[in-house]
Write a protein that holds these residues in place. Structure first.
Motif, PDB file in Angstrom:
ATOM      1  N   PRO A 337       0.873  -1.092  -0.028  1.00 32.74           N
ATOM      2  CA  PRO A 337       0.024   0.097  -0.032  1.00 32.74           C
ATOM      3  C   PRO A 337       0.873   1.267  -0.077  1.00 32.74           C
ATOM      4  O   PRO A 337       1.809   1.252   0.714  1.00 32.74           O
ATOM      5  CB  PRO A 337      -0.720  -0.193   1.274  1.00 32.74           C
ATOM      6  CG  PRO A 337      -0.672  -1.493   1.941  1.00 32.74           C
ATOM      7  CD  PRO A 337       0.680  -1.971   1.231  1.00 32.74           C
ATOM      8  N   LEU A 338       0.633   2.299  -0.890  1.00 30.69           N
ATOM      9  CA  LEU A 338       1.170   3.439  -0.816  1.00 30.69           C
ATOM     10  C   LEU A 338       0.770   4.401   0.428  1.00 30.69           C
ATOM     11  O   LEU A 338      -0.311   4.408   0.796  1.00 30.69           O
ATOM     12  CB  LEU A 338       1.057   4.393  -2.151  1.00 30.69           C
ATOM     13  CG  LEU A 338       1.667   3.333  -3.344  1.00 30.69           C
ATOM     14  CD1 LEU A 338       1.156   4.238  -4.504  1.00 30.69           C
ATOM     15  CD2 LEU A 338       3.144   3.412  -3.275  1.00 30.69           C
ATOM     16  N   GLU A 420      15.477   2.355   3.984  1.00 27.28           N
ATOM     17  CA  GLU A 420      16.856   2.883   3.576  1.00 27.28           C
ATOM     18  C   GLU A 420      16.544   3.904   2.388  1.00 27.28           C
ATOM     19  O   GLU A 420      17.192   5.149   2.450  1.00 27.28           O
ATOM     20  CB  GLU A 420      17.772   1.806   2.788  1.00 27.28           C
ATOM     21  CG  GLU A 420      18.130   0.783   3.799  1.00 27.28           C
ATOM     22  CD  GLU A 420      19.046   1.144   4.917  1.00 27.28           C
ATOM     23  OE1 GLU A 420      19.534   2.263   4.800  1.00 27.28           O
ATOM     24  OE2 GLU A 420      18.814   0.629   6.006  1.00 27.28           O
ATOM     25  N   PHE A 421      15.498   3.828   1.578  1.00 30.42           N
ATOM     26  CA  PHE A 421      15.001   4.932   0.610  1.00 30.42           C
ATOM     27  C   PHE A 421      14.506   6.168   1.284  1.00 30.42           C
ATOM     28  O   PHE A 421      14.550   7.018   0.796  1.00 30.42           O
ATOM     29  CB  PHE A 421      13.964   4.254  -0.284  1.00 30.42           C
ATOM     30  CG  PHE A 421      14.658   3.560  -1.548  1.00 30.42           C
ATOM     31  CD1 PHE A 421      15.684   4.020  -2.219  1.00 30.42           C
ATOM     32  CD2 PHE A 421      14.061   2.154  -1.819  1.00 30.42           C
ATOM     33  CE1 PHE A 421      16.343   3.211  -3.345  1.00 30.42           C
ATOM     34  CE2 PHE A 421      14.690   1.360  -2.843  1.00 30.42           C
ATOM     35  CZ  PHE A 421      15.691   1.857  -3.286  1.00 30.42           C
ATOM     36  N   GLN A 422      13.871   5.950   2.452  1.00 33.59           N
ATOM     37  CA  GLN A 422      13.072   6.967   3.090  1.00 33.59           C
ATOM     38  C   GLN A 422      14.376   7.971   3.792  1.00 33.59           C
ATOM     39  O   GLN A 422      14.190   9.147   3.846  1.00 33.59           O
ATOM     40  CB  GLN A 422      12.302   6.195   4.142  1.00 33.59           C
ATOM     41  CG  GLN A 422      10.955   5.880   3.454  1.00 33.59           C
ATOM     42  CD  GLN A 422      10.184   5.079   4.641  1.00 33.59           C
ATOM     43  OE1 GLN A 422      10.020   4.952   5.814  1.00 33.59           O
ATOM     44  NE2 GLN A 422       9.152   3.998   4.105  1.00 33.59           N
ATOM     45  N   SER A 439      14.102  -1.324  -8.858  1.00 32.76           N
ATOM     46  CA  SER A 439      14.624  -0.308  -7.575  1.00 32.76           C
ATOM     47  C   SER A 439      14.299   1.103  -7.915  1.00 32.76           C
ATOM     48  O   SER A 439      13.823   1.603  -6.683  1.00 32.76           O
ATOM     49  CB  SER A 439      16.099  -0.400  -7.628  1.00 32.76           C
ATOM     50  OG  SER A 439      16.603   0.193  -6.620  1.00 32.76           O
ATOM     51  N   ASN A 440      14.103   1.660  -9.080  1.00 34.38           N
ATOM     52  CA  ASN A 440      13.670   3.082  -9.025  1.00 34.38           C
ATOM     53  C   ASN A 440      12.328   3.268  -8.687  1.00 34.38           C
ATOM     54  O   ASN A 440      12.146   4.260  -7.785  1.00 34.38           O
ATOM     55  CB  ASN A 440      14.112   3.425 -10.664  1.00 34.38           C
ATOM     56  CG  ASN A 440      15.559   3.721 -10.869  1.00 34.38           C
ATOM     57  OD1 ASN A 440      16.404   3.709  -9.994  1.00 34.38           O
ATOM     58  ND2 ASN A 440      15.857   3.780 -12.083  1.00 34.38           N
ATOM     59  N   MET A 441      11.474   2.171  -9.102  1.00 38.22           N
ATOM     60  CA  MET A 441      10.116   2.396  -8.843  1.00 38.22           C
ATOM     61  C   MET A 441      10.008   2.289  -7.283  1.00 38.22           C
ATOM     62  O   MET A 441       9.228   2.914  -6.566  1.00 38.22           O
ATOM     63  CB  MET A 441       9.263   1.347  -9.206  1.00 38.22           C
ATOM     64  CG  MET A 441       7.941   1.526  -9.197  1.00 38.22           C
ATOM     65  SD  MET A 441       6.680   0.391 -10.057  1.00 38.22           S
ATOM     66  CE  MET A 441       7.355  -1.287  -9.408  1.00 38.22           C
ATOM     67  N   GLU A 442      10.763   1.383  -6.492  1.00 34.39           N
ATOM     68  CA  GLU A 442      10.608   1.358  -5.183  1.00 34.39           C
ATOM     69  C   GLU A 442      11.187   2.699  -4.518  1.00 34.39           C
ATOM     70  O   GLU A 442      10.443   3.169  -3.342  1.00 34.39           O
ATOM     71  CB  GLU A 442      11.604   0.110  -4.576  1.00 34.39           C
ATOM     72  CG  GLU A 442      11.073  -0.479  -3.256  1.00 34.39           C
ATOM     73  CD  GLU A 442      11.808  -1.607  -3.127  1.00 34.39           C
ATOM     74  OE1 GLU A 442      11.437  -2.412  -1.890  1.00 34.39           O
ATOM     75  OE2 GLU A 442      12.409  -2.152  -3.846  1.00 34.39           O
ATOM     76  N   ALA A 443      12.068   3.099  -4.966  1.00 30.20           N
ATOM     77  CA  ALA A 443      12.584   4.616  -4.369  1.00 30.20           C
ATOM     78  C   ALA A 443      11.558   5.483  -4.656  1.00 30.20           C
ATOM     79  O   ALA A 443      11.280   6.234  -3.566  1.00 30.20           O
ATOM     80  CB  ALA A 443      13.896   4.701  -5.240  1.00 30.20           C
ATOM     81  N   LEU A 444      10.861   5.755  -5.613  1.00 32.57           N
ATOM     82  CA  LEU A 444       9.840   6.658  -5.865  1.00 32.57           C
ATOM     83  C   LEU A 444       8.740   6.329  -4.603  1.00 32.57           C
ATOM     84  O   LEU A 444       8.113   7.531  -4.522  1.00 32.57           O
ATOM     85  CB  LEU A 444       9.232   6.738  -7.357  1.00 32.57           C
ATOM     86  CG  LEU A 444      10.208   6.880  -8.494  1.00 32.57           C
ATOM     87  CD1 LEU A 444       9.685   6.763  -9.722  1.00 32.57           C
ATOM     88  CD2 LEU A 444      10.944   8.360  -8.381  1.00 32.57           C
ATOM     89  N   SER A 445       8.047   5.234  -4.718  1.00 31.09           N
ATOM     90  CA  SER A 445       7.287   4.965  -3.652  1.00 31.09           C
ATOM     91  C   SER A 445       7.606   5.417  -2.445  1.00 31.09           C
ATOM     92  O   SER A 445       6.829   5.315  -1.501  1.00 31.09           O
ATOM     93  CB  SER A 445       7.075   3.438  -3.818  1.00 31.09           C
ATOM     94  OG  SER A 445       7.992   2.600  -3.058  1.00 31.09           O
ATOM     95  N   ALA A 501       8.041  12.360  -6.815  1.00 33.94           N
ATOM     96  CA  ALA A 501       8.190  10.939  -6.978  1.00 33.94           C
ATOM     97  C   ALA A 501       7.207  10.002  -6.363  1.00 33.94           C
ATOM     98  O   ALA A 501       6.765   9.102  -7.068  1.00 33.94           O
ATOM     99  CB  ALA A 501       9.430  10.758  -6.138  1.00 33.94           C
ATOM    100  N   PHE A 502       6.492  10.402  -5.345  1.00 34.18           N
ATOM    101  CA  PHE A 502       5.547   9.704  -4.756  1.00 34.18           C
ATOM    102  C   PHE A 502       4.193   9.845  -5.588  1.00 34.18           C
ATOM    103  O   PHE A 502       3.613   8.668  -5.833  1.00 34.18           O
ATOM    104  CB  PHE A 502       4.978  10.239  -3.330  1.00 34.18           C
ATOM    105  CG  PHE A 502       4.039   9.650  -2.633  1.00 34.18           C
ATOM    106  CD1 PHE A 502       4.427   8.242  -1.945  1.00 34.18           C
ATOM    107  CD2 PHE A 502       2.551   9.711  -2.673  1.00 34.18           C
ATOM    108  CE1 PHE A 502       3.526   7.373  -1.337  1.00 34.18           C
ATOM    109  CE2 PHE A 502       1.725   8.860  -1.887  1.00 34.18           C
ATOM    110  CZ  PHE A 502       2.105   7.815  -1.305  1.00 34.18           C
ATOM    111  N   LYS A 503       3.838  10.819  -6.397  1.00 34.29           N
ATOM    112  CA  LYS A 503       2.907  10.993  -7.218  1.00 34.29           C
ATOM    113  C   LYS A 503       3.246   9.819  -8.533  1.00 34.29           C
ATOM    114  O   LYS A 503       2.160   9.444  -9.110  1.00 34.29           O
ATOM    115  CB  LYS A 503       2.556  12.479  -7.795  1.00 34.29           C
ATOM    116  CG  LYS A 503       1.892  13.083  -6.898  1.00 34.29           C
ATOM    117  CD  LYS A 503       1.746  14.669  -7.317  1.00 34.29           C
ATOM    118  CE  LYS A 503       1.104  15.361  -6.330  1.00 34.29           C
ATOM    119  NZ  LYS A 503       0.909  17.023  -6.985  1.00 34.29           N
TER     120      LYS A 503
END
Length: 672
Positions: A337-338, A420-422, A439-445, A501-503
Motif C-alpha cells: 500500500p502507498l 533505506e530509501f526513506q 529499484s527506481n520504482m521502489e525508491a519513488l514509492s 516521486a510519490f505521485k
C-alpha cells in the motif's frame, strides 16, 4: 500508435477473463531476480485481486523444487489458495507413467544416519556394510545432516553409481557410470513411489572426448516413448494441458529460452499463446534483434499477445515489426500500500543510496566514479550500496582506487529497503540497460528522487527530468555527478522532487496494475475474434501475381484481382523470413498494383539482421488496425533472374518458392 494508458478510467473491463493461466519459466532459481519476482507477484495479485487461479510452470529437473515451493508459500510470496507451482518432472512425467520398474537397490538412509558419524561417514559405512561388494561415500546438503548423494564405489575407488536425494529424503535420480571412461551412460529418474519413470541416455563422442546426450525413454501411460530432446518433453506437457478440457487457457512465457519450446506446439482452439518482455530486445542498433528474442519475432503473427512493461519498448518493437494489434502495455506494480506519510520521514541531506544486484549490467563502478567527483564538492557526502553479486570485488576496488572508503560503503543485503530509501536524499541508477528498473520504482514509492542514466528501458518511464529526478546522458559521469551535487545542495528542489516521486509511484498502484492486465487480456480475446472474422472475409489462399516488371530502381507487381468488399486498407508487405522483421511496406496502387522502389526497402534492418530471404504478403487492415495477411503467389508470373538495386549494392534474386510463393533472395555487396 494507440496504447492503453494507466489511470484511463473509460472503456476498461475491470474483470480478468475467466481462463486457466499458465505463467512459464524454465525453473525456480535459488536467488531469483526481477523476472521471477515479477512472475510470482503477478500470480499472487491475479489471485488476491481477481480470485483467478494460476499455475507457475517450470520445466527443469530440480531436486530442491519441493523445498523452494514450501519457502515461497511460507514467506507469502504466493498464495497457495490461488497459485500452484508445477514442474514437468514432478507433476507430469513422474505421474503419467506405467513405469520401467521399481527401484529397490537403495539402502535405508535412516540406518546410515543412526550408526554413522557425519564427517567420518565413508569409513563408518564400509564397516556397517562390509558384506557389500561396493563401498559408499555420502555427500550432505549444506546443513551437514541431510543426505544429498550416495556414491557407490568399486575397489579401484571409481564411482559406478550415484543416488541423488531430495531434502525430504526421497530418491529422485540414479546415475550410472562407465568405469572405463569415468563418464555417465544412463540416468534413471525415480518418482515418490520408487518407480523409474524416465531414462536419459548418453554415448561417448570420440571427437569431443566426452559423452553426449542421445535420447530419453519415457515410460508413459500410453507405453514406452523415445523422445529426442527435452523440448519434445516440454511440448508433450503443454499439449496435454491444453487438451485436458475446453476451458480457455493462456500460456504466457516469461523466460525467453522457453519460447522455442512453447510456441512450436500446435495451438488448440481454446488456447492463447503470449510472451511478456522483461529485458532489452535489440543489440548494437535498434534494428538488430538479440539472439534470444529471435523466436518471439519469428512467431509474431502466431502469438495472441505480447505484453510490455514500458511504452518505450513497444515503440522500439514497432521499429522492427511494424505496429501490431497484439502489443499491450502491462507495467509493473508496487507490492505494498502507498502511504504519503513517507514524505514526512526526515532524509539525510548528503546521503545517497543504491539497492541493487552487484552485477555487470548495473554498471555500479560509474556510480563510484561519479561519487569521487561529488565528494570533491561535498566532502561529507556518503553513498550506501546494498546488495550482493559477482561485481562485489570490482566495485570494492573502484572505491579503493578513488580513496572513497569513508564515503562509499558496501553494506550487503538489506531486508528493509523502504527504510533505506526513506532516509536517503536520493538514489542513483547507472545501468547499461534494464527491463523496467524496479529499484527506481521502489525508491519513488518512498518519496526518494532518482538521478539516473538515460538507458533502455524504464529510466524515462519512471523519472521525468527536472520533475522527480534527473535523467542524465548515458555514461556521462561528469553530468551524473553534477546532478547528484545539484540535488544534494538544493533543499527546495529536493522537496518538490520527493512529492512528485510519490505521485509517479501512484501510477503503478495495484489498482492500476489490475486495470492494465484486465484491459489487455480482454482486448487480446477480442482481437483474436476480430482477426478470425477478417481472415474469413479475405480468405486464406495465396493471392496470384500476374505481372512482375523489374528494373534497377523499382519492381512493379500486379495481382489479377483483390476482392476487398469490406474496404480494408491493402498493402504489400515484405518480411524477413527468419524473424519477421518488416522490411518493405507499400500501399496498393491503382486497385491491384504495388510499386516497390529503393526508398521502400529498409536496408538498415537487412544489414542489422543479415537478412537473406524476404517473403511477400498482401496485408488487409481494418480501421481498427486489425490485420490479416495472405501470401503472394508467383506461379502465374514470369520472374527476372537477377536485379541489382544500385543504391544499396544488394543483389536481389526474385524466385518462386517450392510452395509457389514469391520471395527475394538477397546477396550482400561484399559477397560478390
Amino acid at each position: 500508435m494507440s496504447l492503453h494508458v494507466v489511470n484511463e478510467p473509460t472503456n476498461i473491463k475491470k474483470e480478468i477473463p475467466d481462463m486457466t493461466y499458465y505463467f512459464i519459466s524454465g525453473g525456480l532459481p535459488n536467488n531469483y531476480g526481477g523476472l521471477t519476482k515479477s512472475l510470482l507477484l503477478r500470480a499472487k495479485l491475479f489471485g488476491e485481486e481477481s480470485k483467478k487461479k494460476t499455475s507457475f510452470m517450470t520445466f527443469r529437473f530440480d531436486v530442491e523444487m519441493h523445498n523452494k515451493i514450501s519457502e515461497l508459500y511460507k514467506n507469502g510470496k504466493i498464495d497457495q489458495e490461488y497459485t500452484s507451482i508445477i514442474n514437468l518432472f514432478d507433476d507430469f512425467l513422474s505421474k503419467k507413467t506405467k513405469t520401467k520398474r521399481l527401484y529397490d537397490e537403495k539402502l535405508e538412509l535412516e540406518q546410515i544416519k543412526k550408526q554413522a558419524v557425519m564427517g567420518k561417514i565413508a569409513k563408518t559405512v564400509s564397516k556397517l556394510f562390509g558384506g557389500l561388494k561396493n563401498k559408499l561415500v555420502i555427500t550432505c546438503y549444506t546443513d551437514g545432516q541431510t543426505i544429498r548423494y550416495v556414491d557407490y564405489m568399486n575397489d579401484a575407488k571409481q564411482v559406478i553409481k550415484r543416488e541423488e536425494y531430495k531434502k525430504n529424503g526421497v530418491l529422485a535420480l540414479v546415475t550410472y557410470y562407465d568405469v572405463q571412461i569415468n563418464k555417465m551412460y544412463l540416468q534413471e529418474f525415480i518418482n515418490e513411489k520408487n518407480e523409474v519413470y524416465l531414462d536419459k541416455h548418453y554415448v561417448w563422442n570420440s571427437e569431443k572426448k566426452d559423452v553426449q546426450f542421445t535420447h530419453f525413454t519415457w515410460y508413459s501411460e500410453e507405453g514406452e516413448r523415445t523422445i529426442k530432446d527435452e523440448a519434445e518433453l516440454r511440448q508433450y506437457w503443454i499439449e496435454y494441458l491444453q487438451n485436458e478440457n475446453d476451458k480457455p487457457k493462456l500460456f504466457l512465457v516469461d523466460s525467453r529460452p522457453q519460447d522455442k519450446h512453447v510456441f512450436k506446439v500446435k495451438k488448440a482452439p481454446s488456447s492463447y499463446y503470449a510472451a511478456i518482455i522483461h529485458n532489452k530486445h535489440y543489440g548494437d542498433t535498434k534494428y538488430q534483434i538479440k539472439g534470444r528474442y529471435k523466436e518471439v519475432f519469428s512467431q509474431m503473427y502466431n502469438l495472441d499477445a505480447i505484453f510490455f512493461i514500458t511504452e518505450e519498448q513497444i515503440e522500439d518493437f514497432n521499429l522492427i515489426a511494424g505496429e501490431q494489434e497484439t502489443f499491450f502495455f502491462t507495467p509493473h506494480t508496487i507490492d505494498k500500500p502507498l502511504d504519503s506519510e513517507v514524505l514526512n520521514v526526515p532524509s539525510e541531506k548528503y546521503k545517497a543510496v543504491i539497492i541493487s544486484r552487484l552485477a555487470a549490467m548495473k554498471n555500479l563502478t560509474h556510480a563510484v566514479k561519479a561519487f569521487s567527483l561529488v565528494v570533491k564538492e561535498i566532502p561529507e557526502a556518503t553513498l550506501d550500496i546494498y546488495g550482493s553479486g559477482e561485481d562485489y570485488e570490482k566495485i570494492k576496488k573502484e572505491i579503493a582506487d578513488h580513496n572513497l572508503q569513508k564515503n562509499v560503503y558496501l553494506k550487503g543485503y538489506t531486508n528493509n529497503p523502504d527504510h533505506e530509501f526513506q532516509k536517503a536524499w536520493l538514489t542513483i541508477s547507472t545501468s547499461h540497460f534494464e527491463g523496467f528498473g524496479l529499484s527506481n520504482m521502489e525508491a519513488l514509492s518512498n518519496g526518494c528522487p532518482v538521478v539516473t542514466y538515460d538507458y533502455d528501458y524504464g529510466a524515462r518511464s519512471l523519472v521525468t527530468d527536472g520533475v522527480n529526478g534527473y535523467v542524465i546522458e548515458q555514461y556521462n559521469v561528469e553530468k551524473l555527478a553534477e546532478g547528484i551535487i545539484s540535488l544534494m545542495k538544493d533543499e527546495s528542489t529536493h522537496r518538490q522532487f520527493s512529492e512528485q516521486a510519490f505521485k509517479m509511484a501512484e501510477k503503478y498502484s495495484r489498482r492500476n496494475y489490475m486495470k492494465n492486465w484486465s484491459y489487455a487480456l480482454n482486448r487480446m480475446i477480442e482481437v483474436r475474434k476480430e482477426k478470425e472474422l477478417l481472415a474469413k472475409k479475405v480468405g486464406q489462399k495465396a493471392l496470384p501475381m500476374t505481372l512482375c516488371n523489374e528494373s534497377e530502381h523499382q519492381t512493379k507487381i500486379e495481382i489479377s484481382s483483390i476482392h476487398n468488399e469490406a474496404g480494408e486498407q491493402v498493402s504489400l508487405i515484405g518480411l524477413d523470413r527468419k524473424n519477421k522483421a518488416e522490411i518493405i511496406s507499400v500501399p496498393v496502387h491503382n486497385t491491384n498494383q504495388f510499386i516497390i522502389t529503393n526508398q521502400d526497402v529498409q536496408y538498415e534492418k537487412i544489414a542489422a539482421n543479415k537478412t537473406q530471404v524476404i517473403d511477400f504478403y498482401v496485408r488487409f487492415m481494418t480501421n481498427g488496425k486489425i490485420k490479416s495477411m495472405r501470401r503472394l503467389s508467383s506461379e502465374q508470373a514470369e520472374l527476372a533472374k537477377n536485379v541489382l538495386f544500385m543504391d544499396s549494392g544488394y543483389k536481389i534474386e526474385p524466385y518462386t518458392t517450392v510452395k509457389g510463393n514469391f520471395s527475394w533472395k538477397l546477396t550482400e555487396p561484399d559477397e560478390e
